[in-house]
Design an enzyme around this catalytic site. Structure first.
Site, PDB file in Angstrom:
ATOM      1  N   ASN A 153       0.877  -1.175   0.000  1.00 13.85           N
ATOM      2  CA  ASN A 153       0.000   0.000   0.000  1.00 13.85           C
ATOM      3  C   ASN A 153       0.912   1.222   0.000  1.00 13.85           C
ATOM      4  O   ASN A 153       1.491   1.568   1.024  1.00 13.85           O
ATOM      5  CB  ASN A 153      -0.893  -0.029   1.253  1.00 13.85           C
ATOM      6  CG  ASN A 153      -1.770   1.212   1.364  1.00 13.85           C
ATOM      7  OD1 ASN A 153      -1.824   2.027   0.434  1.00 13.85           O
ATOM      8  ND2 ASN A 153      -2.440   1.363   2.487  1.00 13.85           N
ATOM      9  N   LYS A 196       0.181   4.272  -0.251  1.00 15.23           N
ATOM     10  CA  LYS A 196      -0.428   5.458   0.376  1.00 15.23           C
ATOM     11  C   LYS A 196      -0.169   6.703  -0.504  1.00 15.23           C
ATOM     12  O   LYS A 196      -0.254   6.610  -1.724  1.00 15.23           O
ATOM     13  CB  LYS A 196       0.070   5.612   1.812  1.00 15.23           C
ATOM     14  CG  LYS A 196      -0.132   4.309   2.620  1.00 15.23           C
ATOM     15  CD  LYS A 196       0.074   4.447   4.092  1.00 15.23           C
ATOM     16  CE  LYS A 196      -0.166   3.109   4.768  1.00 15.23           C
ATOM     17  NZ  LYS A 196      -0.092   3.146   6.205  1.00 15.23           N
ATOM     18  N   HIS A 203      -9.400   1.216   4.820  1.00 19.01           N
ATOM     19  CA  HIS A 203      -8.136   1.406   5.543  1.00 19.01           C
ATOM     20  C   HIS A 203      -8.380   2.352   6.721  1.00 19.01           C
ATOM     21  O   HIS A 203      -9.171   3.301   6.611  1.00 19.01           O
ATOM     22  CB  HIS A 203      -7.069   1.974   4.602  1.00 19.01           C
ATOM     23  CG  HIS A 203      -5.708   1.900   5.209  1.00 19.01           C
ATOM     24  ND1 HIS A 203      -5.277   2.812   6.143  1.00 19.01           N
ATOM     25  CD2 HIS A 203      -4.708   0.999   5.065  1.00 19.01           C
ATOM     26  CE1 HIS A 203      -4.054   2.473   6.535  1.00 19.01           C
ATOM     27  NE2 HIS A 203      -3.687   1.372   5.894  1.00 19.01           N
ATOM     28  N   GLU A 254      -6.768   4.723   7.822  1.00 17.28           N
ATOM     29  CA  GLU A 254      -6.517   6.147   7.523  1.00 17.28           C
ATOM     30  C   GLU A 254      -7.716   6.771   6.814  1.00 17.28           C
ATOM     31  O   GLU A 254      -8.004   7.954   6.995  1.00 17.28           O
ATOM     32  CB  GLU A 254      -5.215   6.278   6.702  1.00 17.28           C
ATOM     33  CG  GLU A 254      -3.994   6.010   7.581  1.00 17.28           C
ATOM     34  CD  GLU A 254      -2.801   5.387   6.878  1.00 17.28           C
ATOM     35  OE1 GLU A 254      -2.761   5.385   5.639  1.00 17.28           O
ATOM     36  OE2 GLU A 254      -1.910   4.880   7.591  1.00 17.28           O
ATOM     37  N   GLU A 282      -5.362  -5.039  10.361  1.00 18.00           N
ATOM     38  CA  GLU A 282      -4.322  -4.045  10.630  1.00 18.00           C
ATOM     39  C   GLU A 282      -4.648  -3.302  11.925  1.00 18.00           C
ATOM     40  O   GLU A 282      -5.474  -2.370  11.904  1.00 18.00           O
ATOM     41  CB  GLU A 282      -4.256  -3.013   9.500  1.00 18.00           C
ATOM     42  CG  GLU A 282      -3.924  -3.580   8.145  1.00 18.00           C
ATOM     43  CD  GLU A 282      -3.335  -2.511   7.227  1.00 18.00           C
ATOM     44  OE1 GLU A 282      -2.238  -2.720   6.727  1.00 18.00           O
ATOM     45  OE2 GLU A 282      -3.970  -1.457   7.025  1.00 18.00           O
ATOM     46  N   GLY A 328       2.737   1.983  10.974  1.00 15.16           N
ATOM     47  CA  GLY A 328       3.769   3.017  10.900  1.00 15.16           C
ATOM     48  C   GLY A 328       4.452   3.332  12.226  1.00 15.16           C
ATOM     49  O   GLY A 328       5.139   4.347  12.345  1.00 15.16           O
ATOM     50  N   SER A 374       3.499  -2.366  10.402  1.00 18.23           N
ATOM     51  CA  SER A 374       4.934  -2.449  10.686  1.00 18.23           C
ATOM     52  C   SER A 374       5.570  -3.786  10.291  1.00 18.23           C
ATOM     53  O   SER A 374       6.496  -4.269  10.956  1.00 18.23           O
ATOM     54  CB  SER A 374       5.208  -2.145  12.167  1.00 18.23           C
ATOM     55  OG  SER A 374       4.832  -0.813  12.471  1.00 18.23           O
TER      56      SER A 374
HETATM   57  P1  13P Z   1       3.181   0.179   7.702  1.00 23.23           P
HETATM   58  O1  13P Z   1       3.663  -1.115   7.075  1.00 23.23           O
HETATM   59  O2  13P Z   1       3.944   1.389   7.261  1.00 23.23           O
HETATM   60  O3  13P Z   1       3.042   0.044   9.182  1.00 23.23           O
HETATM   61  O4  13P Z   1       1.687   0.426   7.141  1.00 23.23           O
HETATM   62  C1  13P Z   1       0.780  -0.613   7.175  1.00 23.23           C
HETATM   63  C2  13P Z   1      -0.416  -0.222   6.406  1.00 23.23           C
HETATM   64  O5  13P Z   1      -1.138   0.687   6.788  1.00 23.23           O
HETATM   65  C3  13P Z   1      -0.679  -0.924   5.143  1.00 23.23           C
HETATM   66  O6  13P Z   1      -1.969  -0.667   4.684  1.00 23.23           O
END
Ligand code: 13P
Length: 269
Positions: free
Chosen positions: A8, A10, A105, A107, A183, A189, A227
């Protein structure tokens, strides 16, 4: 069972030039990997989800490769066209050649207040336009601290149940076109990860829950995200309940992304 490792991206990379560098790196290393690994060990399906602005170019570039391409979201308002400024529809995503989209997601839930109803609309449009869905669920730090993880994922999974209630005929389609990504919001992150045992138990619960919605969902692919990196991928890959990874930061470099894919490749031997 086939493993999936999905990047992803982003709101990255910053420029088309950086996208091309990442793609060139990925394609060169995947070609090298295909030459050095036997077909039997090549069990991990790779997919990347660029931002909308790069989707068509990335999709075209990956057209003849083994790497699939996904959007990060689609419009809730219309499956095709309409006066919805800033949105991209499932049909438009499909037109780029992308076959999948991420939905729900954390976010998007956090910064765009995506509700269960909104996600039901998005999932319905995606499935009806032949777009597969990587459906993200997971609890916040506070919910984790008070041990509400399973309650939260049950509530979030009810979108799938609602879709099946509206379109009972879609059960077989969903079996092929739906992936759940667990997740935990607090792991995204942050460098913090749940134990493999915790992830495994939650995945088992997710698999049992969706199997309860429809028999055809009995072998749902459930990915872990939050992560994941080249160092911890082997430990997640070793657990039979973890069918792959949804990767953020570590998917922005070909070597770390492919190291994660290799971990799942080795584990499915
Ligand atoms: P990270 O791998 O940066 O923690 O992000 C995970 C994520 O949100 C994938 O959709």
């Amino acid at each position: 069972m086939q493993a999936w490792v999905i990047g992803n991206w982003k709101q990255n990379p910053a420029t088309s030039q950086d996208v091309n560098i990442l793609l060139d790196d990925l394609l060169a290393n995947v070609a090298k990997k295909d030459q050095t690994t036997s077909e039997v060990s090549n069990r991990c399906q790779l997919m990347v989800a660029p931002s909308f602005i790069h989707l068509a170019a990335v999709s075209a570039c990956l057209k003849d490769s083994s790497i699939l391409c996904a959007a990060q979201d689609i419009s809730a308002h219309s499956p095709s066209t309409g006066a919805y400024t800033g949105d991209c529809s499932a049909q438009q995503v499909s037109d780029t050649g992308a076959k999948w989209t991420i939905l729900g997601h954390s976010e998007r839930r956090q910064y765009h207040q995506e509700s269960q109803d909104c996600l039901l609309q998005k999932m319905t449009h995606a499935i009806n336009q032949g777009i597969g869905v990587v459906f993200c669920i997971g609890e916040t730090q506070t919910q984790y601290d008070v041990k509400e993880t399973l309650q939260v994922v049950d509530e979030q999974l009810s979108v799938i149940k609602a879709l099946l209630a509206q379109q009972p005929d879609s059960a077989n389609l969903l079996a092929e076109r739906l992936i759940v990504a667990y997740e935990p919001v607090w792991a995204i992150g942050t460098g913090k990860v749940p134990t493999v045992e915790e992830v495994s138990k939650t995945h088992q619960h997710i698999k049992q829950t969706v199997a309860g919605f429809a028999d055809s969902l009995g072998s749902m692919t459930v990915l872990y995200g939050g992560s994941v990196n080249a160092d911890n991928a082997d430990s997640f890959a070793a657990d039979a309940m973890i069918d792959g990874a949804l990767v953020g930061g570590a998917s922005l470099k070909a070597d770390s992304f492919l190291a994660i894919a290799n971990a799942f490749d080795r584990a499915s031997l």
